[in-house]
Design a protein around this motif. Structure first.
Motif, PDB file in Angstrom:
ATOM      1  N   VAL A 108       0.876  -1.163   0.000  1.00  0.00           N
ATOM      2  CA  VAL A 108       0.000   0.000   0.000  1.00  0.00           C
ATOM      3  C   VAL A 108       0.913   1.212   0.000  1.00  0.00           C
ATOM      4  CG1 VAL A 108      -1.712   1.325   1.303  1.00  0.00           C
ATOM      5  CG2 VAL A 108      -1.869  -1.180   1.198  1.00  0.00           C
ATOM      6  N   THR A 109       0.708   2.114  -0.952  1.00  0.00           N
ATOM      7  CA  THR A 109       1.560   3.289  -1.086  1.00  0.00           C
ATOM      8  C   THR A 109       0.775   4.568  -0.815  1.00  0.00           C
ATOM      9  OG1 THR A 109       1.136   3.410  -3.471  1.00  0.00           O
ATOM     10  CG2 THR A 109       3.090   2.180  -2.772  1.00  0.00           C
ATOM     11  N   CYS A 110       1.519   5.582  -0.366  1.00  0.00           N
ATOM     12  CA  CYS A 110       0.960   6.918  -0.178  1.00  0.00           C
ATOM     13  C   CYS A 110       2.121   7.887  -0.045  1.00  0.00           C
ATOM     14  CB  CYS A 110       0.063   6.981   1.053  1.00  0.00           C
ATOM     15  SG  CYS A 110       0.911   6.730   2.624  1.00  0.00           S
ATOM     16  N   GLY A 111       1.830   9.191  -0.143  1.00  0.00           N
ATOM     17  CA  GLY A 111       2.889  10.160   0.074  1.00  0.00           C
ATOM     18  C   GLY A 111       2.837  11.354  -0.846  1.00  0.00           C
ATOM     19  N   LEU A 112       4.016  11.943  -1.055  1.00  0.00           N
ATOM     20  CA  LEU A 112       4.182  13.174  -1.833  1.00  0.00           C
ATOM     21  C   LEU A 112       5.269  12.971  -2.875  1.00  0.00           C
ATOM     22  CD1 LEU A 112       4.172  15.631   1.205  1.00  0.00           C
ATOM     23  CD2 LEU A 112       2.234  15.056  -0.270  1.00  0.00           C
ATOM     24  N   THR A 113       5.079  13.451  -4.034  1.00  0.00           N
ATOM     25  CA  THR A 113       3.874  13.994  -4.619  1.00  0.00           C
ATOM     26  C   THR A 113       3.234  12.942  -5.527  1.00  0.00           C
ATOM     27  OG1 THR A 113       4.943  14.967  -6.579  1.00  0.00           O
ATOM     28  CG2 THR A 113       4.863  16.332  -4.607  1.00  0.00           C
ATOM     29  N   THR A 114       1.933  13.076  -5.689  1.00  0.00           N
ATOM     30  CA  THR A 114       1.184  12.069  -6.442  1.00  0.00           C
ATOM     31  C   THR A 114       1.769  11.783  -7.824  1.00  0.00           C
ATOM     32  OG1 THR A 114      -0.788  12.889  -5.289  1.00  0.00           O
ATOM     33  CG2 THR A 114      -1.124  11.337  -7.106  1.00  0.00           C
ATOM     34  N   PRO A 115       2.026  12.807  -8.667  1.00  0.00           N
ATOM     35  CA  PRO A 115       2.471  12.490 -10.028  1.00  0.00           C
ATOM     36  C   PRO A 115       3.952  12.170 -10.146  1.00  0.00           C
ATOM     37  CG  PRO A 115       2.285  14.848  -9.798  1.00  0.00           C
ATOM     38  CD  PRO A 115       1.786  14.250  -8.506  1.00  0.00           C
ATOM     39  N   HIS A 116       4.701  12.365  -9.100  1.00  0.00           N
ATOM     40  CA  HIS A 116       6.147  12.128  -9.187  1.00  0.00           C
ATOM     41  C   HIS A 116       6.531  10.844  -8.453  1.00  0.00           C
ATOM     42  CE1 HIS A 116       6.504  16.664 -10.053  1.00  0.00           C
ATOM     43  NE2 HIS A 116       6.518  15.984 -11.181  1.00  0.00           N
ATOM     44  N   CYS A 117       7.062  10.969  -7.266  1.00  0.00           N
ATOM     45  CA  CYS A 117       7.629   9.799  -6.585  1.00  0.00           C
ATOM     46  C   CYS A 117       6.583   8.761  -6.194  1.00  0.00           C
ATOM     47  CB  CYS A 117       8.454  10.250  -5.384  1.00  0.00           C
ATOM     48  SG  CYS A 117       9.870  11.259  -5.880  1.00  0.00           S
ATOM     49  N   VAL A 118       5.374   9.204  -5.857  1.00  0.00           N
ATOM     50  CA  VAL A 118       4.325   8.233  -5.499  1.00  0.00           C
ATOM     51  C   VAL A 118       3.940   7.413  -6.723  1.00  0.00           C
ATOM     52  CG1 VAL A 118       1.957   7.966  -4.672  1.00  0.00           C
ATOM     53  CG2 VAL A 118       3.481   9.613  -3.569  1.00  0.00           C
ATOM     54  N   SER A 119       3.660   8.079  -7.820  1.00  0.00           N
ATOM     55  CA  SER A 119       3.300   7.378  -9.052  1.00  0.00           C
ATOM     56  C   SER A 119       4.433   6.472  -9.531  1.00  0.00           C
ATOM     57  CB  SER A 119       2.940   8.392 -10.143  1.00  0.00           C
ATOM     58  OG  SER A 119       2.730   7.746 -11.371  1.00  0.00           O
ATOM     59  N   THR A 120       5.648   6.987  -9.540  1.00  0.00           N
ATOM     60  CA  THR A 120       6.779   6.213 -10.055  1.00  0.00           C
ATOM     61  C   THR A 120       7.051   4.991  -9.194  1.00  0.00           C
ATOM     62  OG1 THR A 120       7.721   8.258 -10.928  1.00  0.00           O
ATOM     63  CG2 THR A 120       9.186   6.361 -10.788  1.00  0.00           C
ATOM     64  N   THR A 121       7.051   5.166  -7.881  1.00  0.00           N
ATOM     65  CA  THR A 121       7.274   4.028  -6.983  1.00  0.00           C
ATOM     66  C   THR A 121       6.147   3.008  -7.108  1.00  0.00           C
ATOM     67  OG1 THR A 121       8.563   5.372  -5.430  1.00  0.00           O
ATOM     68  CG2 THR A 121       7.558   3.359  -4.562  1.00  0.00           C
ATOM     69  N   SER A 122       4.914   3.489  -7.179  1.00  0.00           N
ATOM     70  CA  SER A 122       3.761   2.583  -7.279  1.00  0.00           C
ATOM     71  C   SER A 122       3.771   1.808  -8.593  1.00  0.00           C
ATOM     72  CB  SER A 122       2.465   3.378  -7.142  1.00  0.00           C
ATOM     73  OG  SER A 122       2.406   4.025  -5.897  1.00  0.00           O
ATOM     74  N   ARG A 123       4.079   2.486  -9.690  1.00  0.00           N
ATOM     75  CA  ARG A 123       4.173   1.805 -10.987  1.00  0.00           C
ATOM     76  C   ARG A 123       5.256   0.730 -10.950  1.00  0.00           C
ATOM     77  NH1 ARG A 123       2.716   5.104 -15.988  1.00  0.00           N
ATOM     78  NH2 ARG A 123       1.600   6.891 -15.206  1.00  0.00           N
ATOM     79  N   MET A 124       6.399   1.087 -10.399  1.00  0.00           N
ATOM     80  CA  MET A 124       7.500   0.132 -10.368  1.00  0.00           C
ATOM     81  C   MET A 124       7.177  -1.049  -9.459  1.00  0.00           C
ATOM     82  SD  MET A 124      11.474   0.943 -10.261  1.00  0.00           S
ATOM     83  CE  MET A 124      12.650  -0.334 -10.627  1.00  0.00           C
ATOM     84  N   ALA A 125       6.487  -0.802  -8.350  1.00  0.00           N
ATOM     85  CA  ALA A 125       6.062  -1.906  -7.487  1.00  0.00           C
ATOM     86  C   ALA A 125       5.210  -2.892  -8.281  1.00  0.00           C
ATOM     87  CB  ALA A 125       5.283  -1.371  -6.281  1.00  0.00           C
ATOM     88  N   ALA A 126       4.278  -2.368  -9.039  1.00  0.00           N
ATOM     89  CA  ALA A 126       3.423  -3.223  -9.872  1.00  0.00           C
ATOM     90  C   ALA A 126       4.247  -3.949 -10.931  1.00  0.00           C
ATOM     91  CB  ALA A 126       2.327  -2.398 -10.517  1.00  0.00           C
ATOM     92  N   ALA A 135      -3.334   4.620  -1.593  1.00  0.00           N
ATOM     93  CA  ALA A 135      -4.260   5.362  -0.732  1.00  0.00           C
ATOM     94  C   ALA A 135      -4.340   6.785  -1.284  1.00  0.00           C
ATOM     95  CB  ALA A 135      -3.770   5.351   0.708  1.00  0.00           C
ATOM     96  N   HIS A 136      -5.275   7.019  -2.207  1.00  0.00           N
ATOM     97  CA  HIS A 136      -5.292   8.280  -2.958  1.00  0.00           C
ATOM     98  C   HIS A 136      -5.554   9.500  -2.093  1.00  0.00           C
ATOM     99  CE1 HIS A 136      -9.696   8.713  -3.104  1.00  0.00           C
ATOM    100  NE2 HIS A 136      -9.745   7.417  -3.325  1.00  0.00           N
ATOM    101  N   ASP A 137      -6.243   9.337  -0.977  1.00  0.00           N
ATOM    102  CA  ASP A 137      -6.491  10.489  -0.114  1.00  0.00           C
ATOM    103  C   ASP A 137      -5.369  10.708   0.901  1.00  0.00           C
ATOM    104  OD1 ASP A 137      -7.160   8.200   1.326  1.00  0.00           O
ATOM    105  OD2 ASP A 137      -9.008   9.029   2.157  1.00  0.00           O
ATOM    106  N   ALA A 138      -4.317   9.911   0.805  1.00  0.00           N
ATOM    107  CA  ALA A 138      -3.117  10.082   1.626  1.00  0.00           C
ATOM    108  C   ALA A 138      -1.950  10.529   0.735  1.00  0.00           C
ATOM    109  CB  ALA A 138      -2.788   8.792   2.368  1.00  0.00           C
ATOM    110  N   CYS A 139      -2.299  11.197  -0.349  1.00  0.00           N
ATOM    111  CA  CYS A 139      -1.330  11.736  -1.315  1.00  0.00           C
ATOM    112  C   CYS A 139      -1.752  13.154  -1.663  1.00  0.00           C
ATOM    113  CB  CYS A 139      -1.323  10.919  -2.612  1.00  0.00           C
ATOM    114  SG  CYS A 139      -0.925   9.191  -2.431  1.00  0.00           S
ATOM    115  N   ASP A 161      -6.477  18.833 -10.263  1.00  0.00           N
ATOM    116  CA  ASP A 161      -6.451  18.249 -11.607  1.00  0.00           C
ATOM    117  C   ASP A 161      -5.209  17.378 -11.795  1.00  0.00           C
ATOM    118  OD1 ASP A 161      -8.804  19.554 -12.315  1.00  0.00           O
ATOM    119  OD2 ASP A 161      -7.758  21.195 -13.345  1.00  0.00           O
ATOM    120  N   ILE A 162      -4.080  17.875 -11.341  1.00  0.00           N
ATOM    121  CA  ILE A 162      -2.818  17.135 -11.472  1.00  0.00           C
ATOM    122  C   ILE A 162      -2.897  15.828 -10.697  1.00  0.00           C
ATOM    123  CG2 ILE A 162      -0.359  17.201 -10.902  1.00  0.00           C
ATOM    124  CD1 ILE A 162      -0.641  20.340 -11.294  1.00  0.00           C
ATOM    125  N   HIS A 163      -3.377  15.913  -9.469  1.00  0.00           N
ATOM    126  CA  HIS A 163      -3.529  14.734  -8.606  1.00  0.00           C
ATOM    127  C   HIS A 163      -4.452  13.699  -9.252  1.00  0.00           C
ATOM    128  CE1 HIS A 163      -4.087  12.623  -4.720  1.00  0.00           C
ATOM    129  NE2 HIS A 163      -5.384  12.667  -4.972  1.00  0.00           N
TER     130      HIS A 163
END
Length: 188
Positions: A108-126, A135-139, A161-163
């Motif tokens: 389960v991932t969350c953090g800052l910022t949604t389009p940068h490190c959170v997205s990149t880490t989450s994509r790579m985990a997958a 956890a979209h409301d924890a980003c 919009d970015i989020h």
């Protein structure tokens, strides 16, 4: 095995909106804190990620004071912390080996910022084969996350919009985006 919680870059430098612009979701850190407290209560694995920039001018560079964890997610003694200088927490760290060593198949991932490190880490985990929940409301995202100067015809984007755009690009393809409350309800 319970999923591992990966808290990504929830650092004090992100309090300074003069550096990052307007942001969405002012409760992101509190939601991440709820996740962390629940994970601790369930004795489930927790991993803290800290971005330490290689750029000496970055507010996330060593010695700038911005790499401290925010109060809501301050690690306890013995909790695992990985430091990174790339967008993905899997690059230049032993995060993958750590998770595999624990037998983790779901994160389960969350953090800052949604389009940068959170997205990149989450994509790579997958991509590495981990079942991934965001956890979209924890980003949160900031208006500085949308670099539109390359095309002056693009309209300005709000932080919301970015989020939402960042999540829309990865939900269903790489992960499942869910609310903190729903994730917590499933862990108990």
């Amino acid at each position: 095995m319970k999923p591992a919680l990966i808290l990504i870059d929830i650092e004090t430098a992100f309090h300074d909106l003069s550096l990052w612009g307007a942001r969405n979701n002012p409760d992101a850190e509190d939601q991440a804190g709820l996740l962390l407290r629940h994970w601790r209560a369930c004795n489930a694995p927790v991993v803290h990620i800290r971005h330490v920039s290689a750029n000496p001018d970055s507010p996330l560079a060593p010695g700038k004071g911005g790499t401290d964890f925010m109060e809501q997610v301050t690690p306890l003694p013995g909790e695992v912390i990985f430091e990174k200088s790339a967008n993905s927490a899997f690059i230049g760290t032993s995060l993958e080996q750590h998770l595999r060593g624990l037998g983790i198949g779901h994160v389960v991932t969350c953090g800052l910022t949604t389009p940068h490190c959170v997205s990149t880490t989450s994509r790579m985990a997958a991509n590495l084969g981990f079942d991934t929940t965001l956890a979209h409301d924890a980003c949160a995202a900031f208006t500085s996350c949308a670099q539109t100067d390359w095309n002056p015809d693009l309209p300005a984007m709000s932080a919301e919009d970015i989020h939402n755009s960042a999540i829309a690009h990865i939900h269903g393809e790489f992960l499942t985006a869910r609310k903190t409350a729903d994730i917590i309800a499933d862990l108990t």
